[in-house]
Design a protein around this motif. Structure first.
Motif, PDB file in Angstrom:
ATOM      1  N   PHE A 509       0.705  -0.849   0.053  1.00 12.17           N
ATOM      2  CA  PHE A 509       0.324   0.102  -0.158  1.00 12.17           C
ATOM      3  C   PHE A 509       0.626   1.411   0.423  1.00 12.17           C
ATOM      4  CE2 PHE A 509       0.102  -0.866   4.738  1.00 12.17           C
ATOM      5  CZ  PHE A 509       0.778   0.501   5.041  1.00 12.17           C
ATOM      6  N   LEU A 513       0.552   4.559  -2.714  1.00 14.51           N
ATOM      7  CA  LEU A 513       0.057   5.709  -2.270  1.00 14.51           C
ATOM      8  C   LEU A 513       1.663   7.131  -2.867  1.00 14.51           C
ATOM      9  CD1 LEU A 513      -1.768   4.838   0.914  1.00 14.51           C
ATOM     10  CD2 LEU A 513      -2.585   5.998  -1.396  1.00 14.51           C
ATOM     11  N   ASP A 553     -10.526  22.813   4.346  1.00 10.70           N
ATOM     12  CA  ASP A 553      -8.776  22.457   4.903  1.00 10.70           C
ATOM     13  C   ASP A 553      -8.295  21.946   3.614  1.00 10.70           C
ATOM     14  OD1 ASP A 553      -6.646  21.613   5.633  1.00 10.70           O
ATOM     15  OD2 ASP A 553      -7.584  20.970   7.633  1.00 10.70           O
ATOM     16  N   THR A 555      -5.705  20.478   3.916  1.00 10.40           N
ATOM     17  CA  THR A 555      -4.085  19.665   3.913  1.00 10.40           C
ATOM     18  C   THR A 555      -4.285  18.270   4.867  1.00 10.40           C
ATOM     19  OG1 THR A 555      -3.603  20.441   6.104  1.00 10.40           O
ATOM     20  CG2 THR A 555      -3.102  21.810   4.494  1.00 10.40           C
ATOM     21  N   LEU A 556      -5.587  17.654   4.070  1.00 16.64           N
ATOM     22  CA  LEU A 556      -6.705  16.777   4.654  1.00 16.64           C
ATOM     23  C   LEU A 556      -6.206  16.095   3.241  1.00 16.64           C
ATOM     24  CD1 LEU A 556      -9.373  18.069   6.097  1.00 16.64           C
ATOM     25  CD2 LEU A 556      -7.457  16.020   7.580  1.00 16.64           C
ATOM     26  N   PRO A 557      -5.777  14.715   4.143  1.00 16.54           N
ATOM     27  CA  PRO A 557      -5.621  14.405   3.239  1.00 16.54           C
ATOM     28  C   PRO A 557      -6.545  13.517   2.031  1.00 16.54           C
ATOM     29  CG  PRO A 557      -4.940  12.889   5.251  1.00 16.54           C
ATOM     30  CD  PRO A 557      -5.521  14.477   5.246  1.00 16.54           C
ATOM     31  N   TYR A 559      -8.968  11.114   0.983  1.00 18.64           N
ATOM     32  CA  TYR A 559      -9.413  10.317   1.436  1.00 18.64           C
ATOM     33  C   TYR A 559     -10.141   9.405   0.430  1.00 18.64           C
ATOM     34  CZ  TYR A 559      -9.050  11.976   6.425  1.00 18.64           C
ATOM     35  OH  TYR A 559      -7.821  12.252   7.499  1.00 18.64           O
ATOM     36  N   GLU A 560     -10.620   9.858  -0.309  1.00 20.48           N
ATOM     37  CA  GLU A 560     -11.883   9.152  -1.326  1.00 20.48           C
ATOM     38  C   GLU A 560     -10.296   8.573  -2.008  1.00 20.48           C
ATOM     39  OE1 GLU A 560     -13.988   8.385  -1.578  1.00 20.48           O
ATOM     40  OE2 GLU A 560     -14.074   9.575   0.778  1.00 20.48           O
ATOM     41  N   LEU A 562      -8.030   8.198  -1.544  1.00 19.21           N
ATOM     42  CA  LEU A 562      -6.838   7.290  -1.089  1.00 19.21           C
ATOM     43  C   LEU A 562      -7.098   5.832  -0.540  1.00 19.21           C
ATOM     44  CD1 LEU A 562      -4.089   8.203   1.950  1.00 19.21           C
ATOM     45  CD2 LEU A 562      -5.743   6.639   2.270  1.00 19.21           C
ATOM     46  N   HIS A 563      -8.405   5.633  -0.414  1.00 22.37           N
ATOM     47  CA  HIS A 563      -9.504   4.344  -0.210  1.00 22.37           C
ATOM     48  C   HIS A 563      -9.373   3.586  -1.030  1.00 22.37           C
ATOM     49  CE1 HIS A 563      -9.643   4.759   3.935  1.00 22.37           C
ATOM     50  NE2 HIS A 563     -10.101   5.618   4.433  1.00 22.37           N
ATOM     51  N   GLY A 567      -7.267   1.108  -0.267  1.00 18.47           N
ATOM     52  CA  GLY A 567      -8.169   1.075   1.048  1.00 18.47           C
ATOM     53  C   GLY A 567      -8.223  -0.705   0.891  1.00 18.47           C
ATOM     54  N   HIS A 568      -7.975  -1.874   0.140  1.00 17.02           N
ATOM     55  CA  HIS A 568      -7.819  -3.161   0.397  1.00 17.02           C
ATOM     56  C   HIS A 568      -6.765  -3.857   0.339  1.00 17.02           C
ATOM     57  CE1 HIS A 568      -6.714  -1.921  -4.105  1.00 17.02           C
ATOM     58  NE2 HIS A 568      -6.107  -3.548  -4.011  1.00 17.02           N
ATOM     59  N   ILE A 570      -4.559  -2.001   3.039  1.00 15.77           N
ATOM     60  CA  ILE A 570      -4.526  -1.496   3.789  1.00 15.77           C
ATOM     61  C   ILE A 570      -5.482  -2.975   4.883  1.00 15.77           C
ATOM     62  CG2 ILE A 570      -5.439  -0.009   5.489  1.00 15.77           C
ATOM     63  CD1 ILE A 570      -4.739   1.990   3.595  1.00 15.77           C
ATOM     64  N   LYS A 571      -6.153  -3.278   4.248  1.00 16.95           N
ATOM     65  CA  LYS A 571      -7.283  -4.516   4.808  1.00 16.95           C
ATOM     66  C   LYS A 571      -6.665  -5.837   5.022  1.00 16.95           C
ATOM     67  CE  LYS A 571     -12.464  -5.456   4.429  1.00 16.95           C
ATOM     68  NZ  LYS A 571     -13.304  -5.920   3.164  1.00 16.95           N
TER      69      LYS A 571
ATOM     70  N   ASP B 254      -9.397   7.338   6.546  1.00 18.03           N
ATOM     71  CA  ASP B 254      -9.890   8.394   7.127  1.00 18.03           C
ATOM     72  C   ASP B 254     -11.197   7.156   8.089  1.00 18.03           C
ATOM     73  OD1 ASP B 254     -12.484   8.406   7.509  1.00 18.03           O
ATOM     74  OD2 ASP B 254     -13.257   9.243   5.473  1.00 18.03           O
ATOM     75  N   GLU B 260     -12.293  -0.280   8.324  1.00 18.41           N
ATOM     76  CA  GLU B 260     -12.154  -1.456   8.518  1.00 18.41           C
ATOM     77  C   GLU B 260     -10.484  -1.417   7.081  1.00 18.41           C
ATOM     78  OE1 GLU B 260     -14.467  -0.427   4.980  1.00 18.41           O
ATOM     79  OE2 GLU B 260     -14.830  -0.224   7.267  1.00 18.41           O
ATOM     80  N   GLU B 261     -10.235  -0.299   5.976  1.00 19.51           N
ATOM     81  CA  GLU B 261      -9.702   0.264   5.502  1.00 19.51           C
ATOM     82  C   GLU B 261      -8.345   1.607   5.870  1.00 19.51           C
ATOM     83  OE1 GLU B 261     -10.556   1.416   2.034  1.00 19.51           O
ATOM     84  OE2 GLU B 261     -11.694  -0.948   1.215  1.00 19.51           O
ATOM     85  N   ILE B 263      -5.525   2.427   9.238  1.00 17.68           N
ATOM     86  CA  ILE B 263      -5.159   2.167  10.147  1.00 17.68           C
ATOM     87  C   ILE B 263      -4.580   3.136  11.085  1.00 17.68           C
ATOM     88  CG2 ILE B 263      -2.274   1.781  10.446  1.00 17.68           C
ATOM     89  CD1 ILE B 263      -2.359   0.832   7.000  1.00 17.68           C
ATOM     90  N   ILE B 382      -1.270  10.731   7.609  1.00 14.79           N
ATOM     91  CA  ILE B 382      -0.374  10.681   6.522  1.00 14.79           C
ATOM     92  C   ILE B 382      -0.585  10.702   5.065  1.00 14.79           C
ATOM     93  CG2 ILE B 382       1.134   8.996   4.536  1.00 14.79           C
ATOM     94  CD1 ILE B 382       1.515   7.521   7.878  1.00 14.79           C
ATOM     95  N   CYS B 383      -0.592  11.804   4.390  1.00 15.05           N
ATOM     96  CA  CYS B 383      -1.048  12.095   2.913  1.00 15.05           C
ATOM     97  C   CYS B 383      -0.506  11.275   2.123  1.00 15.05           C
ATOM     98  CB  CYS B 383      -0.718  13.638   3.033  1.00 15.05           C
ATOM     99  SG  CYS B 383      -1.513  14.373   4.138  1.00 15.05           S
ATOM    100  N   PHE B 385       3.449   9.201  -0.148  1.00 19.85           N
ATOM    101  CA  PHE B 385       4.684   9.034  -0.001  1.00 19.85           C
ATOM    102  C   PHE B 385       5.525   9.691  -1.178  1.00 19.85           C
ATOM    103  CE2 PHE B 385       2.606   5.777   1.939  1.00 19.85           C
ATOM    104  CZ  PHE B 385       3.163   6.012   3.358  1.00 19.85           C
ATOM    105  N   ARG B 433       0.590  15.412   7.959  1.00 18.19           N
ATOM    106  CA  ARG B 433      -0.216  16.703   8.662  1.00 18.19           C
ATOM    107  C   ARG B 433       0.119  16.053  10.905  1.00 18.19           C
ATOM    108  NH1 ARG B 433      -5.348  17.904  10.213  1.00 18.19           N
ATOM    109  NH2 ARG B 433      -6.160  19.332   9.596  1.00 18.19           N
ATOM    110  N   MET B 444       2.138  20.882   8.491  1.00 25.78           N
ATOM    111  CA  MET B 444       2.520  19.938   7.251  1.00 25.78           C
ATOM    112  C   MET B 444       3.848  19.919   7.976  1.00 25.78           C
ATOM    113  SD  MET B 444       0.350  19.131   6.006  1.00 25.78           S
ATOM    114  CE  MET B 444       0.734  18.581   4.474  1.00 25.78           C
TER     115      MET B 444
END
Lengths: 626, 847
Positions: A509, A513, A553, A555-557, A559-560, A562-563, A567-568, A570-571, B254, B260-261, B263, B382-383, B385, B433, B444
């Motif tokens: 993962f 990323l 904001d 600075t937030l990752p 998420y969408e 990313l998953h 996502g799978h 990480i699972k 998130d 479940e996905e 950490i 973590i945003c 790598f 962040r 950051m």
């Protein structure tokens, strides 16, 4: 949490090192936008962002001016801005400041410190112009069939500046036009000469012209047709150019879309933090100037006010020194020494504690046991004069990520103090890049600073997209002293390590990323806390409601994505982790309230509440954590 | 077990027997490196050590770092053992145990050699008892005893074994310091001191103390000599500080919407680097002398005063406002400085104030002190790598933090280790962040994985936000173009092949990679080791503080020079410099850098940088593309002359403020200078080659006339003459020419127009005299004088030139006026005097 004021306070007024950025506020900047209003600037064009929306160059130039005003009002609230339109038939009213201005020029906003009515006036104008396509053409009707002499434009700028700009400010004209040959008519030579002459006048008055030439496919901008003979060469040669043509197209000439970002590069006038000798070896010295390219941008300044009912009055703060709250001590009378220690149990320290518990030191009248302010300064500098002293070279591998305490400076040669600085600096830079070397140097950047060892990291000149050229120069990165290094905590140094299978799963993962050619992109991360503050400040100044819902904001990752990407994976990794034998080593949820509280504390969770609450919280911690 | 900072009681047992009053000579190093010999008693010398130790406690400022002083050899007896059981005479509890202050030092200063002979063992037993009684059952406190004795007096050898048992029981650390004096010092092998002709008593005592210390448990006892002990106190040393561990959570994904996905790893963070500053000095003032008024006091009164009392000052911040509403203008710099007037200011409590943030020219009041804060959630998110090789060291903004997996949870450790090690092998770093707690402002930064022995962890450094980056533009260093767009390849700014090769050798010769100490494998390490590099400011300030605190007069005992350890990295290693001597010399010659001479002229702040009058051929290629490029041998010389003018301005600036913070427009100024030069040169070859100046090519379109004026700045004399010829607007023409002269003279770069302006002055005076505008002239001239000499910017140079013309351009006197049938109030003497009283106050650049 500590209020902004608390963490922004400078603990000790003698500690000059913290005040790096104070000079930024000290000097005012004045920008006069000079916007061409000729026919082609008014011509409707498709909006690049929205379909079926028309815009024009004048509108976009005004939008850029508005953005700069909105930023300036917060970043440099004492700075002044004005807007002048040229090639328009609109005249200023006789009562206006601009009434005597040359024909064909119109002062839309005289130079004054930026304020909210001024910004709002512009915003409203732009809003109307967006809705009514002909509005701008009606507001600033273009001159038909002729153009105003550029000499008149420069003269008008000069007058406007003269009337509105403080003497000591940096003064700049942002010239926005798409006409590369304004005087192609007969007699053009004369007009060219006049433009050149008036521009010299302008420069004499300390005003710099920063041209933003708009180039488009149907109307490319050729600087050599007119401007190269008019503009002062510094404007042209300031910037580097890759493909070897005469002029730095990337900076001087821009697509309308890039106008704002081009202006942003020039938003703050370039100022050096220090100008000192760089000693390469004994009797081998060049001159350099240092700049702060990375400096924490803090919230704007504020003052305290007294509400007197009918008006608000500024309250000035002043710092006074006294002994035991008695008479104020004149600054020239202050001497410096060791703190006399806290009085613990006054009865034990006898006669040196006076009635009010103050601490004094008694000496014989003619002896000296304190230092003067100058002596104190010399203790910090160890008698060094400001300079950068090269000590030698090291392999680039010696550069360590963890060897950092402060932001860096950027240094660039200064031919004005030592002739030959540029060639020497440039040769050093290239040689170090070629040999993959960094330099170790001892630097005292200012007379009231302390000496610090630095790494000099060479940076080669490089052009980037968007017209930004990375300049050639050295980054001066301060190194920590032994005094700055903290010990590693023993209890953390013995930790369980992951088996290879788990590392492999993590690698999958992580790689998904990873941006392969990526780097840290400062431009992508505007400071959210600062932006949040400024948005509220602006809303408040405009007497508008601030809606936090609309605040994003950045600075937030993301998420969408990313998953979606990982996502799978990480699972999978989590699954494997819980199957790992270390999972069985997990500390069982402890019994007893006190132990539960300790457990929660160790997890950084709140520990208040009775036992049932704690039990709950411990349970939910195990639910949500892995 | 590691020692806790503080929680220590140190007993100083000081021998004051008569033998300690012997004088000895002590070398006192001066800051300039010379050595001064000061006579002092053994006791005085030994007390220096005590005071330095006590001072260190004061410096560290811990309430739990305490000490007491017991003297032995005093005539009187006062100690708890004597009070309880009798005996133990001539032992005196001088400073009871407590946290020391400056008063403790003052008290130690009053210790003098006494009359009796004190017994060290007696003192030791009293010290142990006093300390034990004080500490009661505080078992965790560290107990230290420092004994200072010259060892010249007999010791009664009884009870000492009991004392040893007790000291071992209580784990007391004992240091025996002998007072050094020629002939009576204990030997100290480490300090290279071996005394040959010791007294028998001293030899016996030395043996005794060594036996004594040997009987103590390991590491509890030490015997040393005072000279060495004192030097050690001033050696810079770094106390390794451990930072507190802070709880946080390392997060990826998130957690709320995709639990479940996602950490979450429980982590602890701590500081890896923390910028240390010199300890600040405290402010003092002589009491009774705070006021300026008292300076006026007759100094004879002071003779009676034998002591001076200094009080430690405290700082108060007051908030005041002016109820009259006449508050200061924000643009203070525009208006003239008013003489400071005592305004009636009202003081007000901070609580009653409203904070207003600056928004442009206005302030926006924020009633609650601050706007609502951005809602944030504690965690290190973590945003993404990217490869470590793309890290840019110059972006690191500050202190470095460690991120550790929760030391109490193997699962968290394994989780952290798998991610950190996966990144480590792939040479990746993460953008992260960081929020220290809920509601805190996000930062950051970069997480870099590290593996070290038995642990995998991260280090984190803050990176700039978009707002923190300034993108200044700089000219290219080696891509120079002439005006035709041709690349210039030979130029003083561009290093030649020969210069490049000299630099190549220079960089190789000054290599530090093998210039350091040898490591275990006998390989030389790089020179400069951060862990041995002490911040000289911190340690020098500390040394200065300590010194001033323990001496009684800085004039008699000035601050010694810094400990050599502080300066060891200030110069490149000698053998490297020696090795590089040839390469340095070659580079120095090849690059031939010359300092541009500093000239004291008025800076640009004053508004006037004089254009040079003679026609210099200097060309700065990137500044003067209109000129043909000439590359001659003299170029670099000429170049430096050119720069003198410009640099002079920055020099001037540097006088007041040692760092250059001006905006970067001096290059333009410079350029303009040259243009002026080029254009005003009559010998300019062609018209194209010449940049017109306003004075030379009046353009009909722009005559430089200010609104409402009939005389322009471009060709004032022509305008004036034309108007006078018409004869209808004489008064106006006179007024306007005066205005123009004043304007031009006070403008920057007026030097090129000096002669023209002098001509104008003469013409103006002539017309004034003939057309009865005498008063206008007589008013104008003093006004111009003021503007030139007193105002800022002025133009002293112009006035010098004017003064040189003397009487013919001075005030119009009575007699002169009468000749033309006019009137004047000015006497001939006054007219004569106007210029003669003028003495140039500053060095003026005259070409």
């Amino acid at each position: 949490m500590a209020s902004y004021e608390d963490w922004n306070r400078i603990d000790d007024e003698d500690d000059e090192e913290l005040q790096d950025s104070s000079w930024y506020e000290g000097k005012k900047d004045v920008i006069l936008f000079a916007i061409d209003c000729s026919e082609s600037m008014h011509e409707p064009r498709d909006d690049p962002e929205y379909e079926d929306v028309k815009t024009c160059h004048v509108l976009r130039a005004l939008e850029a001016a508005m953005q700069i005003q909105k930023r300036k009002v917060i970043v440099g609230p004492s700075d002044s801005v004005g807007i002048m339109m040229f090639n328009t038939t609109r005249r200023n009213d006789a009562t206006d400041q601009g009434s005597e201005i040359k024909k064909g020029n119109f002062v839309f906003q005289a130079i004054s410190t930026i304020n909210s009515p001024k910004v709002q006036e512009l915003i409203q104008l732009i809003d109307t112009a967006r809705q009514e396509p002909d509005f701008l053409r009606e507001t600033f009707p273009p001159l038909q069939g002729s153009r105003v002499p550029m000499g008149d434009v420069f003269t008008s700028c000069n007058w406007i500046m003269r009337d509105g700009a403080p003497k000591t400010a940096t003064k700049r004209v942002f010239l926005i036009t798409n006409e590369d040959n304004p005087h192609s008519v007969p007699g053009g030579d004369r007009l060219l000469t006049s433009a050149r002459t008036t521009l010299i006048d302008l420069t004499q008055a300390g005003i710099v012209v920063e041209p933003f030439f708009i180039s488009s496919e149907e109307k490319p901008f050729d600087v050599s047709r007119f401007y190269s003979s008019v503009l002062l060469p510094t404007n042209l040669v300031e910037d580097d150019e890759e493909d070897g043509t005469l002029l730095p197209e990337a900076v001087s000439i821009t697509r309308m879309e890039d106008l704002l970002s081009q202006m942003r590069f020039r938003e703050v006038p370039k100022r050096a933090l220090f100008s000192i000798p760089f000693e390469l070896a004994e009797n081998f010295v060049i001159g350099v100037k240092g700049y702060g390219l990375v400096t924490e941008q803090k919230k704007g300044s504020y003052k305290y006010f007294v509400d007197l009912g009918d008006r608000m009055e500024v309250a000035e703060s002043r710092t006074v020194y006294s002994y035991q709250g008695g008479k104020q001590v004149d600054r020239s009378k202050i001497v410096y020494g060791m703190g006399l220690g806290e009085v613990v149990g006054g009865d034990k320290t006898e006669d040196h504690v006076d009635d009010q518990g103050g601490v004094t030191r008694t000496t014989s009248a003619n002896s000296r046991v304190f230092y003067t302010a100058d002596e104190m300064k010399s203790f910090r500098t160890l008698g060094l004069e400001p300079k950068i002293k090269l000590l030698g070279f090291k392999s680039r591998k010696e550069l360590k990520f963890e060897h950092n305490v402060k932001h860096s400076f950027f240094i660039y040669p200064d031919e004005m103090t030592y002739s030959g600085s540029k060639r020497t600096f440039s040769a050093l830079l290239k040689t170090m890049i070629k040999k993959k070397r960094i330099a170790l140097a001892l630097a005292l950047t200012r007379r009231n600073a302390s000496p610090v060892f630095c790494t000099l990291v060479p940076q080669a000149e490089k052009s980037e997209e968007g017209g930004w050229n990375e300049p050639a120069g050295f980054h001066l990165v301060p190194l920590p002293y032994a005094d700055d290094m903290r010990a590693t905590p023993d209890q953390c140094l013995n930790a369980a390590r992951a088996p290879d299978e788990l590392k492999d799963k993590a690698r999958q993962f992580v790689e998904k990323l990873t941006v392969k050619n990526g780097s840290y992109p400062p431009d992508s991360y505007p400071n959210p806390a600062l932006a949040f503050h400024n948005a509220q400040l602006e809303a408040s100044a405009f007497r508008e409601e601030f809606d936090p819902e609309n605040f994003e904001d950045l600075t937030l990752p993301t998420y969408e994505s990313l998953h979606k990407r990982a996502g799978h994976l990480i699972k999978d990794w989590k699954q494997a982790l819980l199957e790992d034998e270390s999972a069985t080593l997990v500390v069982e949820p402890p019994a007893g309230s006190r132990r539960k509280a300790e457990f929660l504390k160790s997890k950084g969770e709140p520990v208040a509440g009775n036992k049932a609450v704690l039990v709950d919280r411990v349970g939910s911690w195990f639910d949500t954590h892995i | 077990m590691t020692e806790r900072a503080g929680y220590t009681v140190t007993m100083f047992l000081v021998d004051v027997s008569p033998s300690t009053g012997k004088l000895r000579e002590v070398d006192v190093p001066l800051p300039n490196g010379e050595v001064q010999i000061v006579e002092m008693t053994n006791l005085e010398w030994a007390l220096q050590y005590v005071k330095l130790k006590v001072q260190e406690m004061i410096y560290n400022g811990r309430k739990t770092d305490q000490c007491g002083v017991i003297l032995f050899g005093t005539q009187e007896t006062s100690n708890i053992v004597n009070r309880k059981d009798g005996g133990y005479e001539h032992v005196y509890e001088f400073v009871p145990i407590g946290t020391p202050t400056a008063a403790t030092i003052a008290k130690i200063n009053s210790i003098c050699p006494a009359e009796e002979i004190g017994d060290p063992v007696d003192a030791l037993i009293v010290g142990v008892e006093t300390q034990d009684r004080y500490l009661g059952n505080k078992k965790t406190w560290t107990r230290k005893i420092v004994m200072l004795t010259d060892g010249e007096n007999p010791i009664e050898l009884e009870d000492w074994e009991v004392a040893i048992d007790k000291m071992n029981d209580l784990k007391i650390k004992l240091t025996v310091v002998s007072q050094p004096s020629r002939g009576i010092d204990f030997d100290d092998a480490d300090f290279g001191y071996k005394e040959e002709d010791k007294s028998t008593i001293k030899r016996a005592n030395e043996e005794f103390f060594h036996t004594f210390v040997d009987r103590l448990d390991p590491d509890l006892g030490i015997v040393g000599n005072c000279a060495f002990a004192i030097e050690e106190v001033s050696r810079p040393e770094v106390k390794q500080t451990k930072s507190a561990l802070m709880a946080n959570v390392l997060r990826l994904g998130d957690v709320e919407n995709h639990p479940e996905e996602a950490i979450e790893i429980v982590v602890k963070t701590s500081k890896c680097t923390a910028f240390a500053r010199p300890k600040s000095f405290k402010k003092f003032a002589r009491l009774g002398d705070e006021d300026e008024d008292i300076i006026m006091r007759n100094t004879d009164d002071d003779v009676d005063e034998l002591t001076a009392n200094y009080g430690q000052l405290s700082m108060q911040t007051q908030y005041v406002y002016d109820p009259s509403g006449a508050h200061e203008d924000d643009d203070g710099e525009v208006k003239e400085e008013e003489p400071e007037q005592k305004k009636e200011l009202v003081e007000i409590d901070k609580e009653d104030l409203v904070r207003g943030y600056k928004y442009g020219s206005s302030y926006v009041p924020v009633p609650d002190g601050n706007f609502p804060k951005l809602e944030t959630k504690k965690g290190i998110e973590i945003c993404g790598f990217f490869p470590e090789k793309n890290l840019r060291p110059e972006l690191s903004m500050g202190e470095v933090h460690y991120v550790w997996a929760d030391p109490a949870s193997p699962l968290q450790q394994v989780a952290m280790s798998s991610i950190a090690e996966a990144m480590y092998v792939r040479l990746l770093v993460a953008i992260a962040r960081w929020v220290t707690k809920d509601g805190a402002e996000p930062k950051m930064g970069i997480l870099k994985p590290e593996t070290h022995g038995t642990v995998a962890y991260f280090t984190w450094v803050q990176m700039p936000f978009a707002d923190d980056i300034r993108k200044y533009t700089f000219p290219s260093l080696d891509k120079l173009f002439n005006h035709k767009g041709e690349v210039v390849t030979k130029h003083p700014y561009i290093a030649t092949d020969e210069q490049m090769s000299a630099m190549d050798d220079f960089v190789d010769a000054l290599d530090l990679m093998d210039a350091g100490e040898k490591d275990e494998e006998e390989d030389r390490k790089p020179w400069y080791d951060i862990t041995l590099s002490y911040n000289p400011a911190i340690h020098r300030v500390k040394q200065a503080l300590f010194h001033a605190a323990i001496v009684q007069d800085l004039n008699r005992q000035p601050l010694p020079p810094p400990h050599p350890e502080l300066l060891k990295y200030f110069n490149a290693p000698r053998k490297v410099v020696k090795r590089a001597r040839g390469a340095i010399e070659a580079a120095r010659t090849a690059f031939n850098v010359k300092e541009v001479p500093k000239r004291v002229v008025r800076g640009r702040r004053d508004g006037h940088v004089r254009a040079r009058d003679d026609g210099d051929d200097a060309l700065l290629l990137d500044k003067q593309p209109n000129k043909r490029i000439k590359l001659s041998k003299t170029q670099s010389q000429v170049l430096s002359r050119t720069q003198a003018d410009a640099s002079a301005k920055s020099q001037q600036k540097n006088v007041t403020d040692d760092s250059e913070t001006e905006p970067e427009d001096d290059e333009q100024d410079l350029l303009l200078n040259q243009k002026f030069k080029g254009s005003s040169r009559p010998s300019s070859p062609t018209d194209e080659d010449r940049l017109p100046t306003p004075s030379q090519t009046p353009v009909p379109n722009d005559d430089g006339r200010a609104p409402g004026r009939i005389i322009g700045t471009v060709a004032p004399l022509t305008d004036f003459n034309k108007n006078i010829a018409h004869g209808d607007l004489v008064t106006k023409a006179v007024e306007d020419l005066a205005f123009v002269i004043r304007t031009v003279v006070l403008r920057p770069f007026s030097a090129s127009r000096v002669d023209e302006m002098l001509e104008c002055m003469q013409a103006l005076r002539k017309v004034c005299l003939e057309e009865d505008e005498i008063d206008a002239w007589n008013e104008f001239l003093p006004d111009l004088r003021r503007a030139c000499l007193d105002d800022d910017p002025g133009n002293e140079f112009f006035w010098t030139k004017l003064a040189a013309l003397g009487r013919s351009v001075s005030l119009i006197s009575k007699s002169e006026a009468a000749q033309q049938g006019g009137k004047s109030d000015i006497s001939d003497a006054d007219a004569e005097q106007l210029y003669s009283t003028f003495v140039p106050s500053r060095t003026v650049l005259v070409n």
